[in-house]
Design a protein around this motif. Structure first.
Motif, mmCIF file in Angstrom:
data_model
loop_
_atom_site.group_PDB
_atom_site.id
_atom_site.type_symbol
_atom_site.label_atom_id
_atom_site.label_comp_id
_atom_site.label_asym_id
_atom_site.label_seq_id
_atom_site.Cartn_x
_atom_site.Cartn_y
_atom_site.Cartn_z
ATOM 1 N N ALA A 96 0.819 -1.221 0.000
ATOM 2 C CA ALA A 96 0.000 0.000 0.000
ATOM 3 C C ALA A 96 0.850 1.266 0.000
ATOM 4 N N CYS A 97 2.017 1.201 0.611
ATOM 5 C CA CYS A 97 2.844 2.421 0.635
ATOM 6 C C CYS A 97 3.972 2.319 -0.381
ATOM 7 N N GLY A 98 3.810 1.425 -1.341
ATOM 8 C CA GLY A 98 4.746 1.412 -2.468
ATOM 9 C C GLY A 98 6.018 0.619 -2.236
ATOM 10 N N VAL A 99 6.022 -0.236 -1.206
ATOM 11 C CA VAL A 99 7.191 -1.094 -1.002
ATOM 12 C C VAL A 99 6.975 -2.343 -1.861
ATOM 13 N N HIS A 100 8.035 -2.822 -2.467
ATOM 14 C CA HIS A 100 7.849 -3.906 -3.434
ATOM 15 C C HIS A 100 9.055 -4.823 -3.489
ATOM 16 N N GLU A 101 8.903 -5.846 -4.287
ATOM 17 C CA GLU A 101 9.972 -6.785 -4.594
ATOM 18 C C GLU A 101 11.229 -5.999 -4.973
ATOM 19 N N GLY A 102 12.332 -6.385 -4.432
ATOM 20 C CA GLY A 102 13.561 -5.667 -4.776
ATOM 21 C C GLY A 102 13.942 -4.622 -3.755
ATOM 22 N N ASP A 103 12.993 -4.218 -2.920
ATOM 23 C CA ASP A 103 13.348 -3.277 -1.859
ATOM 24 C C ASP A 103 14.216 -3.974 -0.821
ATOM 25 N N ARG A 131 7.619 -12.483 1.954
ATOM 26 C CA ARG A 131 6.587 -12.901 0.997
ATOM 27 C C ARG A 131 6.469 -11.894 -0.155
ATOM 28 N N LEU A 132 6.684 -10.645 0.185
ATOM 29 C CA LEU A 132 6.628 -9.579 -0.815
ATOM 30 C C LEU A 132 7.715 -9.768 -1.862
ATOM 31 N N GLY A 133 8.777 -10.436 -1.458
ATOM 32 C CA GLY A 133 9.886 -10.612 -2.385
ATOM 33 C C GLY A 133 10.978 -9.585 -2.170
ATOM 34 N N ALA A 134 10.877 -8.879 -1.046
ATOM 35 C CA ALA A 134 11.912 -7.900 -0.723
ATOM 36 C C ALA A 134 13.073 -8.608 -0.028
ATOM 37 N N THR A 135 14.158 -7.891 0.148
ATOM 38 C CA THR A 135 15.288 -8.416 0.909
ATOM 39 C C THR A 135 15.135 -7.934 2.348
#
Lengths: 148, 441
Positions: B129-136, B159-163
Protein backbone atom coordinates in the motif's frame (compact mmCIF):
# COMPACT_ATOMS: atom_id res chain seq x y z
CA UNK A 1 37.93 43.60 17.26
CA UNK A 2 35.32 41.18 18.41
CA UNK A 3 36.20 38.08 20.40
CA UNK A 4 34.62 34.67 20.04
CA UNK A 5 32.97 33.35 23.16
CA UNK A 6 31.52 29.87 23.60
CA UNK A 7 28.30 29.51 25.57
CA UNK A 8 27.18 26.14 26.93
CA UNK A 9 23.88 25.02 28.34
CA UNK A 10 24.25 23.43 31.78
CA UNK A 11 21.69 21.93 34.06
CA UNK A 12 21.74 23.29 37.57
CA UNK A 13 22.85 20.12 39.30
CA UNK A 14 25.98 18.65 40.87
CA UNK A 15 28.64 17.73 38.36
CA UNK A 16 27.21 19.80 35.53
CA UNK A 17 30.22 22.12 35.40
CA UNK A 18 32.91 19.49 35.75
CA UNK A 19 31.77 17.53 32.69
CA UNK A 20 32.74 20.15 30.06
CA UNK A 21 35.85 21.04 32.04
CA UNK A 22 37.02 17.45 31.81
CA UNK A 23 36.44 17.41 28.06
CA UNK A 24 38.65 20.49 27.61
CA UNK A 25 41.26 19.28 30.10
CA UNK A 26 41.62 15.94 28.35
CA UNK A 27 42.67 17.76 25.17
CA UNK A 28 44.92 20.21 27.01
CA UNK A 29 42.81 23.25 26.18
CA UNK A 30 43.33 26.15 28.54
CA UNK A 31 40.55 28.55 29.39
CA UNK A 32 41.46 32.23 29.42
CA UNK A 33 38.39 33.28 31.31
CA UNK A 34 34.89 32.11 32.08
CA UNK A 35 31.67 33.15 33.70
CA UNK A 36 28.53 31.34 34.77
CA UNK A 37 25.04 32.75 34.71
CA UNK A 38 22.61 30.67 36.66
CA UNK A 39 18.92 30.29 37.36
CA UNK A 40 17.15 27.79 39.53
CA UNK A 41 16.93 25.24 36.74
CA UNK A 42 19.80 25.83 34.41
CA UNK A 43 22.93 27.82 33.82
CA UNK A 44 24.90 29.19 30.93
CA UNK A 45 28.63 28.74 30.99
CA UNK A 46 30.54 31.31 28.95
CA UNK A 47 34.10 30.61 27.95
CA UNK A 48 36.86 32.51 26.25
CA UNK A 49 39.76 30.44 25.07
CA UNK A 50 42.29 30.61 22.29
CA UNK A 51 41.34 27.34 20.63
CA UNK A 52 37.63 28.07 20.57
CA UNK A 53 36.99 26.25 17.30
CA UNK A 54 38.60 23.07 18.52
CA UNK A 55 36.87 23.42 21.89
CA UNK A 56 33.52 23.84 20.21
CA UNK A 57 34.00 20.76 18.10
CA UNK A 58 35.03 18.68 21.12
CA UNK A 59 32.19 19.89 23.30
CA UNK A 60 29.60 19.28 20.61
CA UNK A 61 30.98 15.83 19.99
CA UNK A 62 30.47 15.17 23.68
CA UNK A 63 26.84 16.12 23.50
CA UNK A 64 26.87 19.72 24.71
CA UNK A 65 24.83 22.44 23.10
CA UNK A 66 27.31 25.17 22.22
CA UNK A 67 26.72 28.60 20.81
CA UNK A 68 29.38 30.97 19.50
CA UNK A 69 28.80 34.61 20.38
CA UNK A 70 30.71 37.75 19.49
CA UNK A 71 31.73 39.66 22.58
CA UNK A 72 33.83 42.77 23.04
CA UNK A 73 36.74 43.00 25.48
CA UNK A 74 37.32 46.49 26.75
CA UNK A 75 40.26 47.83 28.66
CA UNK A 76 39.12 49.87 31.62
CA UNK A 77 41.25 51.96 34.00
CA UNK A 78 41.38 50.16 37.36
CA UNK A 79 40.18 53.15 39.35
CA UNK A 80 36.90 54.55 40.70
CA UNK A 81 34.67 55.57 37.83
CA UNK A 82 36.48 53.43 35.25
CA UNK A 83 33.43 51.42 34.24
CA UNK A 84 31.11 54.40 34.56
CA UNK A 85 33.17 56.17 31.91
CA UNK A 86 32.82 53.30 29.45
CA UNK A 87 29.10 53.02 30.04
CA UNK A 88 28.76 56.78 29.72
CA UNK A 89 30.08 56.59 26.18
CA UNK A 90 27.37 54.12 25.24
CA UNK A 91 24.60 56.05 26.90
CA UNK A 92 22.23 57.60 24.44
CA UNK A 93 23.46 55.42 21.55
CA UNK A 94 20.71 52.85 22.02
CA UNK A 95 23.28 50.06 22.22
CA UNK A 96 22.21 47.62 24.89
CA UNK A 97 24.48 45.61 27.18
CA UNK A 98 23.04 42.07 27.30
CA UNK A 99 25.51 41.06 30.00
CA UNK A 100 29.08 41.63 31.07
CA UNK A 101 31.74 40.14 33.27
CA UNK A 102 35.18 41.22 34.37
CA UNK A 103 38.40 39.35 34.52
CA UNK A 104 41.67 40.35 36.02
CA UNK A 105 44.07 40.66 33.19
CA UNK A 106 46.15 43.43 34.50
CA UNK A 107 48.55 45.41 32.47
CA UNK A 108 49.78 48.43 34.28
CA UNK A 109 46.62 49.50 36.08
CA UNK A 110 43.94 48.41 33.72
CA UNK A 111 41.34 45.65 33.96
CA UNK A 112 39.48 43.90 31.15
CA UNK A 113 35.74 43.67 30.95
CA UNK A 114 33.90 41.35 28.56
CA UNK A 115 30.68 42.78 27.13
CA UNK A 116 27.95 41.16 25.14
CA UNK A 117 26.21 43.94 23.22
CA UNK A 118 23.09 43.59 21.14
CA UNK A 119 25.02 45.37 18.36
CA UNK A 120 28.71 44.55 18.87
CA UNK A 121 29.94 46.23 15.67
CA UNK A 122 28.40 49.58 16.45
CA UNK A 123 29.57 49.30 20.05
CA UNK A 124 33.16 48.79 18.93
CA UNK A 125 33.00 51.80 16.60
CA UNK A 126 31.48 54.03 19.27
CA UNK A 127 34.03 53.00 21.88
CA UNK A 128 36.95 53.55 19.55
CA UNK A 129 35.65 56.98 18.60
CA UNK A 130 35.89 57.83 22.29
CA UNK A 131 39.41 56.44 22.52
CA UNK A 132 38.43 53.55 24.72
CA UNK A 133 40.72 50.63 24.13
CA UNK A 134 39.02 47.55 22.69
CA UNK A 135 41.26 44.53 23.05
CA UNK A 136 41.36 42.13 20.13
CA UNK A 137 41.65 38.36 20.04
CA UNK A 138 45.41 38.23 19.52
CA UNK A 139 46.16 40.81 22.15
CA UNK A 140 43.98 39.20 24.78
CA UNK A 141 45.64 35.80 24.55
CA UNK A 142 49.08 37.43 24.42
CA UNK A 143 48.36 39.21 27.63
CA UNK A 144 46.78 36.16 29.22
CA UNK A 145 50.06 34.38 28.68
CA UNK A 146 51.88 37.15 30.50
CA UNK A 147 53.57 38.50 27.38
CA UNK A 148 52.50 42.05 28.08
CA UNK B 1 20.13 8.59 -6.02
CA UNK B 2 16.50 9.33 -6.68
CA UNK B 3 14.06 8.48 -3.96
CA UNK B 4 11.02 8.53 -6.19
CA UNK B 5 9.64 5.32 -7.55
CA UNK B 6 6.74 4.46 -9.74
CA UNK B 7 5.99 0.90 -8.72
CA UNK B 8 2.22 0.28 -8.44
CA UNK B 9 1.17 0.34 -4.76
CA UNK B 10 -0.40 -3.11 -4.68
CA UNK B 11 0.45 -6.79 -4.87
CA UNK B 12 -1.62 -9.73 -6.14
CA UNK B 13 -2.80 -10.39 -2.55
CA UNK B 14 -4.01 -6.77 -2.31
CA UNK B 15 -7.13 -7.59 -4.37
CA UNK B 16 -9.50 -7.46 -1.34
CA UNK B 17 -8.33 -3.88 -0.73
CA UNK B 18 -10.37 -2.88 -3.76
CA UNK B 19 -13.58 -4.91 -3.32
CA UNK B 20 -16.84 -3.08 -4.00
CA UNK B 21 -18.46 -2.37 -0.59
CA UNK B 22 -21.38 -4.76 -1.14
CA UNK B 23 -19.02 -7.64 -1.85
CA UNK B 24 -16.83 -6.73 1.09
CA UNK B 25 -19.86 -6.77 3.42
CA UNK B 26 -20.94 -10.14 2.03
CA UNK B 27 -17.50 -11.58 2.66
CA UNK B 28 -17.43 -10.15 6.17
CA UNK B 29 -20.85 -11.62 6.94
CA UNK B 30 -19.77 -15.04 5.75
CA UNK B 31 -16.60 -14.96 7.81
CA UNK B 32 -18.30 -13.53 10.89
CA UNK B 33 -20.72 -16.46 11.07
CA UNK B 34 -17.89 -18.96 10.84
CA UNK B 35 -15.82 -17.26 13.52
CA UNK B 36 -18.73 -16.87 15.94
CA UNK B 37 -19.55 -20.56 15.58
CA UNK B 38 -15.93 -21.46 16.18
CA UNK B 39 -15.58 -19.25 19.24
CA UNK B 40 -18.88 -20.50 20.68
CA UNK B 41 -17.77 -24.09 20.31
CA UNK B 42 -14.20 -23.67 21.48
CA UNK B 43 -13.86 -20.60 23.71
CA UNK B 44 -15.54 -21.29 27.09
CA UNK B 45 -15.48 -17.63 28.08
CA UNK B 46 -17.25 -16.57 24.88
CA UNK B 47 -19.83 -19.35 25.18
CA UNK B 48 -20.52 -18.41 28.80
CA UNK B 49 -21.12 -14.76 27.89
CA UNK B 50 -23.36 -15.71 24.98
CA UNK B 51 -25.34 -18.05 27.19
CA UNK B 52 -25.75 -15.33 29.83
CA UNK B 53 -27.40 -13.22 27.15
CA UNK B 54 -29.45 -16.10 25.83
CA UNK B 55 -27.69 -15.82 22.47
CA UNK B 56 -26.79 -18.56 20.03
CA UNK B 57 -24.59 -18.12 16.94
CA UNK B 58 -27.67 -18.81 14.84
CA UNK B 59 -29.33 -15.70 16.28
CA UNK B 60 -27.15 -13.56 14.06
CA UNK B 61 -29.21 -12.63 10.98
CA UNK B 62 -26.94 -10.05 9.39
CA UNK B 63 -23.61 -8.34 9.77
CA UNK B 64 -25.34 -5.59 11.73
CA UNK B 65 -26.20 -8.09 14.45
CA UNK B 66 -22.56 -8.14 15.50
CA UNK B 67 -23.50 -5.43 17.97
CA UNK B 68 -25.52 -7.94 19.96
CA UNK B 69 -22.36 -9.88 20.79
CA UNK B 70 -20.46 -9.43 24.06
CA UNK B 71 -17.22 -7.40 24.17
CA UNK B 72 -13.83 -8.81 25.04
CA UNK B 73 -11.35 -6.72 27.01
CA UNK B 74 -7.70 -6.88 27.92
CA UNK B 75 -8.36 -8.34 31.35
CA UNK B 76 -10.05 -11.34 29.67
CA UNK B 77 -6.65 -12.24 28.26
CA UNK B 78 -5.00 -11.79 31.64
CA UNK B 79 -7.66 -13.74 33.47
CA UNK B 80 -7.37 -16.69 31.11
CA UNK B 81 -3.54 -16.58 31.01
CA UNK B 82 -1.85 -18.37 29.41
CA UNK B 83 -3.94 -20.52 27.04
CA UNK B 84 -7.55 -20.02 28.10
CA UNK B 85 -8.74 -18.32 24.90
CA UNK B 86 -7.13 -20.74 22.47
CA UNK B 87 -9.60 -22.23 20.00
CA UNK B 88 -7.20 -24.70 18.39
CA UNK B 89 -5.49 -27.67 20.03
CA UNK B 90 -1.83 -27.03 20.90
CA UNK B 91 -0.82 -29.56 18.25
CA UNK B 92 -2.09 -27.16 15.56
CA UNK B 93 -0.57 -24.03 17.05
CA UNK B 94 2.61 -23.10 15.25
CA UNK B 95 3.54 -19.86 16.99
CA UNK B 96 3.08 -18.08 20.29
CA UNK B 97 3.71 -14.41 20.87
CA UNK B 98 3.17 -12.21 23.88
CA UNK B 99 2.13 -8.59 23.96
CA UNK B 100 4.71 -5.95 24.65
CA UNK B 101 2.56 -4.77 27.56
CA UNK B 102 4.71 -3.87 30.51
CA UNK B 103 2.12 -4.07 33.25
CA UNK B 104 1.78 -7.36 35.04
CA UNK B 105 1.64 -10.70 33.23
CA UNK B 106 2.01 -10.70 29.48
CA UNK B 107 -0.82 -11.54 27.16
CA UNK B 108 -0.25 -14.71 25.18
CA UNK B 109 -1.52 -14.99 21.62
CA UNK B 110 -1.53 -18.03 19.34
CA UNK B 111 -1.46 -18.66 15.61
CA UNK B 112 -2.07 -21.77 13.58
CA UNK B 113 -0.60 -22.13 10.11
CA UNK B 114 -3.62 -20.49 8.48
CA UNK B 115 -3.39 -17.53 10.89
CA UNK B 116 0.24 -16.97 10.00
CA UNK B 117 -0.85 -16.92 6.37
CA UNK B 118 -3.50 -14.28 7.12
CA UNK B 119 -1.03 -12.17 9.04
CA UNK B 120 1.63 -12.48 6.33
CA UNK B 121 -0.89 -11.41 3.69
CA UNK B 122 -1.96 -8.45 5.82
CA UNK B 123 1.69 -7.39 6.04
CA UNK B 124 2.26 -7.86 2.30
CA UNK B 125 -0.79 -5.69 1.65
CA UNK B 126 0.56 -3.15 4.15
CA UNK B 127 3.95 -2.92 2.49
CA UNK B 128 2.42 -2.79 -0.97
CA UNK B 129 0.00 0.00 0.00
CA UNK B 130 2.84 2.42 0.63
CA UNK B 131 4.75 1.41 -2.47
CA UNK B 132 7.19 -1.09 -1.00
CA UNK B 133 7.85 -3.91 -3.43
CA UNK B 134 9.97 -6.78 -4.59
CA UNK B 135 13.56 -5.67 -4.78
CA UNK B 136 13.35 -3.28 -1.86
CA UNK B 137 15.85 -3.73 0.94
CA UNK B 138 14.00 -3.62 4.23
CA UNK B 139 15.79 -2.96 7.49
CA UNK B 140 13.51 -4.48 10.08
CA UNK B 141 14.35 -2.73 13.34
CA UNK B 142 11.23 -3.88 15.15
CA UNK B 143 12.08 -6.17 18.03
CA UNK B 144 12.23 -9.87 17.19
CA UNK B 145 11.00 -12.33 19.76
CA UNK B 146 7.85 -12.41 21.81
CA UNK B 147 6.85 -8.96 20.54
CA UNK B 148 4.81 -9.36 17.36
CA UNK B 149 6.44 -6.48 15.45
CA UNK B 150 9.67 -8.13 14.30
CA UNK B 151 8.42 -11.43 12.93
CA UNK B 152 5.18 -9.93 11.61
CA UNK B 153 7.06 -7.49 9.41
CA UNK B 154 9.68 -10.10 8.59
CA UNK B 155 7.36 -12.69 7.08
CA UNK B 156 5.44 -10.04 5.16
CA UNK B 157 8.61 -8.56 3.71
CA UNK B 158 9.89 -11.97 2.60
CA UNK B 159 6.59 -12.90 1.00
CA UNK B 160 6.63 -9.58 -0.81
CA UNK B 161 9.89 -10.61 -2.39
CA UNK B 162 11.91 -7.90 -0.72
CA UNK B 163 15.29 -8.42 0.91
CA UNK B 164 14.93 -8.44 4.69
CA UNK B 165 17.64 -7.38 7.10
CA UNK B 166 16.47 -8.83 10.43
CA UNK B 167 18.50 -6.40 12.54
CA UNK B 168 15.92 -5.99 15.33
CA UNK B 169 16.15 -2.99 17.66
CA UNK B 170 19.17 -1.44 19.30
CA UNK B 171 22.81 -0.72 18.48
CA UNK B 172 22.06 2.43 16.55
CA UNK B 173 25.54 2.96 15.14
CA UNK B 174 25.38 -0.47 13.60
CA UNK B 175 21.88 0.26 12.26
CA UNK B 176 23.31 3.27 10.44
CA UNK B 177 26.30 1.39 9.13
CA UNK B 178 24.01 -1.32 7.73
CA UNK B 179 21.62 1.26 6.31
CA UNK B 180 24.43 2.94 4.46
CA UNK B 181 26.48 -0.06 3.38
CA UNK B 182 23.59 -2.33 2.36
CA UNK B 183 21.71 0.41 0.48
CA UNK B 184 18.58 0.05 2.60
CA UNK B 185 15.47 1.53 0.97
CA UNK B 186 12.84 0.94 3.67
CA UNK B 187 13.01 0.89 7.46
CA UNK B 188 10.51 -0.52 9.96
CA UNK B 189 10.69 0.65 13.58
CA UNK B 190 8.92 2.75 16.19
CA UNK B 191 8.80 6.45 15.29
CA UNK B 192 10.65 7.42 18.47
CA UNK B 193 13.44 5.02 17.66
CA UNK B 194 13.73 6.55 14.21
CA UNK B 195 14.15 9.97 15.83
CA UNK B 196 16.95 8.45 17.85
CA UNK B 197 18.51 7.10 14.65
CA UNK B 198 18.27 10.61 13.17
CA UNK B 199 20.14 12.07 16.16
CA UNK B 200 22.80 9.42 15.91
CA UNK B 201 23.15 9.99 12.16
CA UNK B 202 23.73 13.70 12.74
CA UNK B 203 26.39 12.85 15.30
CA UNK B 204 28.11 10.51 12.88
CA UNK B 205 27.89 13.05 10.07
CA UNK B 206 25.52 10.89 8.00
CA UNK B 207 22.84 12.70 6.01
CA UNK B 208 19.96 10.28 5.47
CA UNK B 209 18.77 12.42 2.56
CA UNK B 210 21.80 11.27 0.62
CA UNK B 211 21.09 7.58 1.18
CA UNK B 212 18.72 5.40 -0.88
CA UNK B 213 16.35 5.12 2.10
CA UNK B 214 12.95 6.33 0.91
CA UNK B 215 10.24 5.02 3.27
CA UNK B 216 9.73 4.34 6.94
CA UNK B 217 6.97 2.14 8.33
CA UNK B 218 6.37 3.37 11.82
CA UNK B 219 4.10 1.91 14.44
CA UNK B 220 3.72 0.30 17.87
CA UNK B 221 3.25 3.65 19.59
CA UNK B 222 1.14 6.74 19.04
CA UNK B 223 2.78 9.60 17.17
CA UNK B 224 1.73 12.92 15.75
CA UNK B 225 1.46 14.62 12.39
CA UNK B 226 4.14 17.06 13.55
CA UNK B 227 6.49 14.16 14.14
CA UNK B 228 5.79 12.90 10.64
CA UNK B 229 6.63 16.31 9.17
CA UNK B 230 9.85 16.49 11.12
CA UNK B 231 10.94 12.98 10.15
CA UNK B 232 10.17 13.60 6.49
CA UNK B 233 11.99 16.92 6.44
CA UNK B 234 15.11 15.75 8.17
CA UNK B 235 15.50 12.39 6.49
CA UNK B 236 13.93 12.95 3.08
CA UNK B 237 11.89 9.75 3.45
CA UNK B 238 8.14 9.21 3.48
CA UNK B 239 6.89 8.24 6.92
CA UNK B 240 3.90 5.86 7.02
CA UNK B 241 1.71 4.94 9.97
CA UNK B 242 1.06 1.25 10.53
CA UNK B 243 -1.44 0.09 13.10
CA UNK B 244 -1.79 -3.17 14.91
CA UNK B 245 -1.93 -4.84 18.27
CA UNK B 246 -0.87 -8.25 19.51
CA UNK B 247 -4.34 -9.19 20.70
CA UNK B 248 -5.66 -8.92 17.14
CA UNK B 249 -2.68 -10.10 15.09
CA UNK B 250 0.27 -7.75 15.54
CA UNK B 251 1.24 -5.11 12.98
CA UNK B 252 -0.79 -5.05 9.78
CA UNK B 253 -4.31 -4.53 11.12
CA UNK B 254 -4.32 -1.22 9.24
CA UNK B 255 -1.80 0.59 7.10
CA UNK B 256 -1.47 3.91 5.35
CA UNK B 257 -1.27 4.06 1.59
CA UNK B 258 0.86 6.52 -0.36
CA UNK B 259 -1.80 9.21 0.18
CA UNK B 260 -0.80 9.27 3.87
CA UNK B 261 -4.29 10.10 5.01
CA UNK B 262 -4.73 7.55 7.79
CA UNK B 263 -4.39 3.77 7.90
CA UNK B 264 -6.79 1.64 5.83
CA UNK B 265 -8.20 -1.23 7.91
CA UNK B 266 -7.97 -4.62 6.22
CA UNK B 267 -11.68 -5.03 6.78
CA UNK B 268 -11.99 -8.46 5.22
CA UNK B 269 -9.79 -9.74 8.07
CA UNK B 270 -10.54 -7.31 10.88
CA UNK B 271 -14.04 -5.95 11.35
CA UNK B 272 -13.96 -2.46 12.88
CA UNK B 273 -16.57 -0.70 14.98
CA UNK B 274 -16.40 2.57 16.89
CA UNK B 275 -18.21 2.67 20.20
CA UNK B 276 -18.89 5.22 22.87
CA UNK B 277 -16.40 4.07 25.51
CA UNK B 278 -18.83 4.89 28.31
CA UNK B 279 -22.04 3.32 27.03
CA UNK B 280 -20.74 0.76 24.53
CA UNK B 281 -23.16 2.12 21.94
CA UNK B 282 -22.00 1.76 18.34
CA UNK B 283 -21.26 5.09 16.64
CA UNK B 284 -21.31 5.99 12.98
CA UNK B 285 -18.46 6.77 10.63
CA UNK B 286 -16.65 10.05 11.32
CA UNK B 287 -17.67 9.90 15.00
CA UNK B 288 -14.84 9.64 17.49
CA UNK B 289 -14.85 6.80 19.97
CA UNK B 290 -13.11 3.60 20.98
CA UNK B 291 -12.06 1.20 18.25
CA UNK B 292 -13.47 -2.31 18.63
CA UNK B 293 -12.12 -5.07 16.40
CA UNK B 294 -13.31 -8.55 15.48
CA UNK B 295 -10.90 -10.97 13.82
CA UNK B 296 -12.81 -12.44 10.90
CA UNK B 297 -10.19 -14.89 9.68
CA UNK B 298 -8.14 -15.98 12.68
CA UNK B 299 -8.70 -19.47 13.99
CA UNK B 300 -6.35 -20.25 16.87
CA UNK B 301 -7.50 -17.33 18.94
CA UNK B 302 -10.54 -15.52 17.61
CA UNK B 303 -11.17 -12.15 19.19
CA UNK B 304 -14.74 -10.99 18.98
CA UNK B 305 -15.51 -7.34 19.60
CA UNK B 306 -12.20 -6.69 21.30
CA UNK B 307 -12.04 -3.25 22.91
CA UNK B 308 -8.70 -1.78 21.85
CA UNK B 309 -8.81 1.29 24.14
CA UNK B 310 -7.62 3.32 21.18
CA UNK B 311 -9.62 6.44 20.52
CA UNK B 312 -10.14 7.18 16.84
CA UNK B 313 -12.84 7.51 14.18
CA UNK B 314 -13.59 5.55 11.03
CA UNK B 315 -13.89 7.36 7.76
CA UNK B 316 -15.46 6.03 4.59
CA UNK B 317 -14.45 9.05 2.53
CA UNK B 318 -13.04 7.75 -0.74
CA UNK B 319 -9.26 7.60 -0.90
CA UNK B 320 -7.33 8.63 -3.99
CA UNK B 321 -5.50 5.29 -3.96
CA UNK B 322 -8.73 3.52 -4.94
CA UNK B 323 -8.89 1.27 -1.89
CA UNK B 324 -12.43 0.79 -0.71
CA UNK B 325 -11.28 -0.09 2.80
CA UNK B 326 -12.28 2.42 5.44
CA UNK B 327 -9.55 4.31 7.24
CA UNK B 328 -8.99 5.10 10.87
CA UNK B 329 -8.01 8.58 11.87
CA UNK B 330 -4.62 8.92 13.52
CA UNK B 331 -4.87 7.38 16.97
CA UNK B 332 -5.04 10.59 18.92
CA UNK B 333 -5.14 9.04 22.32
CA UNK B 334 -4.36 5.74 23.83
CA UNK B 335 -5.81 4.90 27.15
CA UNK B 336 -2.77 2.95 28.26
CA UNK B 337 -0.53 6.02 28.31
CA UNK B 338 -3.21 8.42 29.40
CA UNK B 339 -2.72 9.82 32.87
CA UNK B 340 -5.01 11.72 35.13
CA UNK B 341 -3.66 14.73 36.92
CA UNK B 342 -5.85 16.86 39.17
CA UNK B 343 -8.84 15.17 37.59
CA UNK B 344 -7.82 16.04 34.04
CA UNK B 345 -7.15 13.31 31.49
CA UNK B 346 -3.88 14.06 29.73
CA UNK B 347 -2.28 12.22 26.82
CA UNK B 348 1.46 12.55 26.14
CA UNK B 349 0.62 13.26 22.50
CA UNK B 350 -1.11 16.47 23.63
CA UNK B 351 2.05 17.57 25.43
CA UNK B 352 4.06 16.71 22.36
CA UNK B 353 1.81 18.71 20.08
CA UNK B 354 2.10 21.69 22.44
CA UNK B 355 5.91 21.51 22.51
CA UNK B 356 6.10 21.24 18.76
CA UNK B 357 3.79 24.20 18.28
CA UNK B 358 6.38 26.43 19.93
CA UNK B 359 9.15 27.73 17.74
CA UNK B 360 11.85 25.16 17.13
CA UNK B 361 11.36 21.43 17.20
CA UNK B 362 11.78 19.78 20.54
CA UNK B 363 11.19 16.11 20.05
CA UNK B 364 12.67 14.61 23.19
CA UNK B 365 10.67 15.13 26.31
CA UNK B 366 9.57 13.34 29.43
CA UNK B 367 6.71 13.96 31.79
CA UNK B 368 7.35 13.51 35.51
CA UNK B 369 4.35 13.33 37.80
CA UNK B 370 4.83 13.92 41.51
CA UNK B 371 2.63 14.61 44.48
CA UNK B 372 3.63 17.42 46.79
CA UNK B 373 1.59 18.08 49.90
CA UNK B 374 -1.35 16.21 48.44
CA UNK B 375 -1.28 18.13 45.16
CA UNK B 376 -0.29 16.58 41.85
CA UNK B 377 2.50 18.31 39.97
CA UNK B 378 3.51 17.82 36.37
CA UNK B 379 7.01 18.59 35.22
CA UNK B 380 7.83 18.44 31.54
CA UNK B 381 11.53 17.98 30.84
CA UNK B 382 12.57 19.11 27.40
CA UNK B 383 15.97 18.62 25.88
CA UNK B 384 17.58 21.84 24.67
CA UNK B 385 18.54 21.76 21.02
CA UNK B 386 21.14 23.82 19.22
CA UNK B 387 18.41 25.70 17.33
CA UNK B 388 16.71 27.05 20.41
CA UNK B 389 19.71 27.54 22.66
CA UNK B 390 20.54 31.15 23.32
CA UNK B 391 23.38 32.45 25.40
CA UNK B 392 21.18 34.82 27.36
CA UNK B 393 19.20 33.77 30.41
CA UNK B 394 16.29 35.93 29.35
CA UNK B 395 15.85 34.13 26.04
CA UNK B 396 15.93 30.68 27.66
CA UNK B 397 13.51 31.73 30.37
CA UNK B 398 11.29 33.09 27.66
CA UNK B 399 11.44 29.75 25.85
CA UNK B 400 10.51 27.92 29.06
CA UNK B 401 7.62 30.28 29.53
CA UNK B 402 6.36 29.84 25.98
CA UNK B 403 6.51 26.05 26.33
CA UNK B 404 4.64 26.20 29.64
CA UNK B 405 2.05 28.46 28.08
CA UNK B 406 1.56 26.15 25.08
CA UNK B 407 1.04 23.19 27.42
CA UNK B 408 -1.38 25.12 29.56
CA UNK B 409 -3.45 26.20 26.60
CA UNK B 410 -3.55 22.61 25.26
CA UNK B 411 -4.37 20.61 28.39
CA UNK B 412 -5.61 23.37 30.70
CA UNK B 413 -3.00 22.68 33.35
CA UNK B 414 0.07 24.55 34.41
CA UNK B 415 3.21 22.43 34.05
CA UNK B 416 6.70 23.16 35.26
CA UNK B 417 8.93 23.15 32.21
CA UNK B 418 12.52 22.21 32.81
CA UNK B 419 15.16 22.48 30.12
CA UNK B 420 17.68 19.66 30.25
CA UNK B 421 20.93 18.82 28.49
CA UNK B 422 20.59 17.08 25.10
CA UNK B 423 20.60 13.30 25.06
CA UNK B 424 20.07 12.97 28.78
CA UNK B 425 16.47 11.78 28.70
CA UNK B 426 15.96 8.07 28.54
CA UNK B 427 15.81 6.65 25.03
CA UNK B 428 14.05 3.43 24.63
CA UNK B 429 14.88 1.29 21.66
CA UNK B 430 11.31 0.22 21.44
CA UNK B 431 8.52 2.42 22.76
CA UNK B 432 9.48 5.76 24.24
CA UNK B 433 8.71 5.99 27.93
CA UNK B 434 7.10 9.40 28.09
CA UNK B 435 5.55 9.40 31.52
CA UNK B 436 7.24 8.72 34.83
CA UNK B 437 4.65 8.63 37.55
CA UNK B 438 6.25 9.06 40.96
CA UNK B 439 3.00 9.70 42.78
CA UNK B 440 2.28 7.37 45.65
CA UNK B 441 -1.33 6.46 45.06
Amino acid sequence: MKIKQLSLFLENKPGALSAPMRVLAAEGLNITTLSIADTQNFGILRLILRDWERARELLEKNGFVVKVTDVVAIEVPDKPGGLAEVLGVLEGTGINVEYMYAFTLKKEDKGVLVFRFDDPDRAVTTLQQHRINVVDQIEIFRRANGQA
Amino acid sequence: MSKSDNHPPFHPVSAPDFLPPAQLRALQWQRLQAIVHRAYERQPLFRQRMDERGLKPADLRSLEDIRKLPFMVKTDLRDTYPFGLFASPMSEIVRLHASSGTTGKPIVVAYNAADIEVWTNAMVRSFAACGVHEGDIIQNAYGYGLFTGGLGAHYGAERLGATVIPISGGNTQRQLMVMKDFGVTVICCTPSYFLHILDQAAEMGIDLRELPLRAGIFGAEPWTENMRQRIQQESGIKAYDIYGLSEIVGPGVAMECQCQCGPHIFEDYFYPEIIDPQTGEVLGDEQEGELVLTTLAKQAMPMIRYRTRDITALTSEPCACGRTLRRIKRISRRSDDMFIIRGVNVYPSQIEAALLSVEGTLPHYQIILTREKGLDEMEVQVEVTAEVFSDTIGALENLQERLAHAIESTVGLRARVRLVTPRTLQRSEGKAKRVIDQRKM
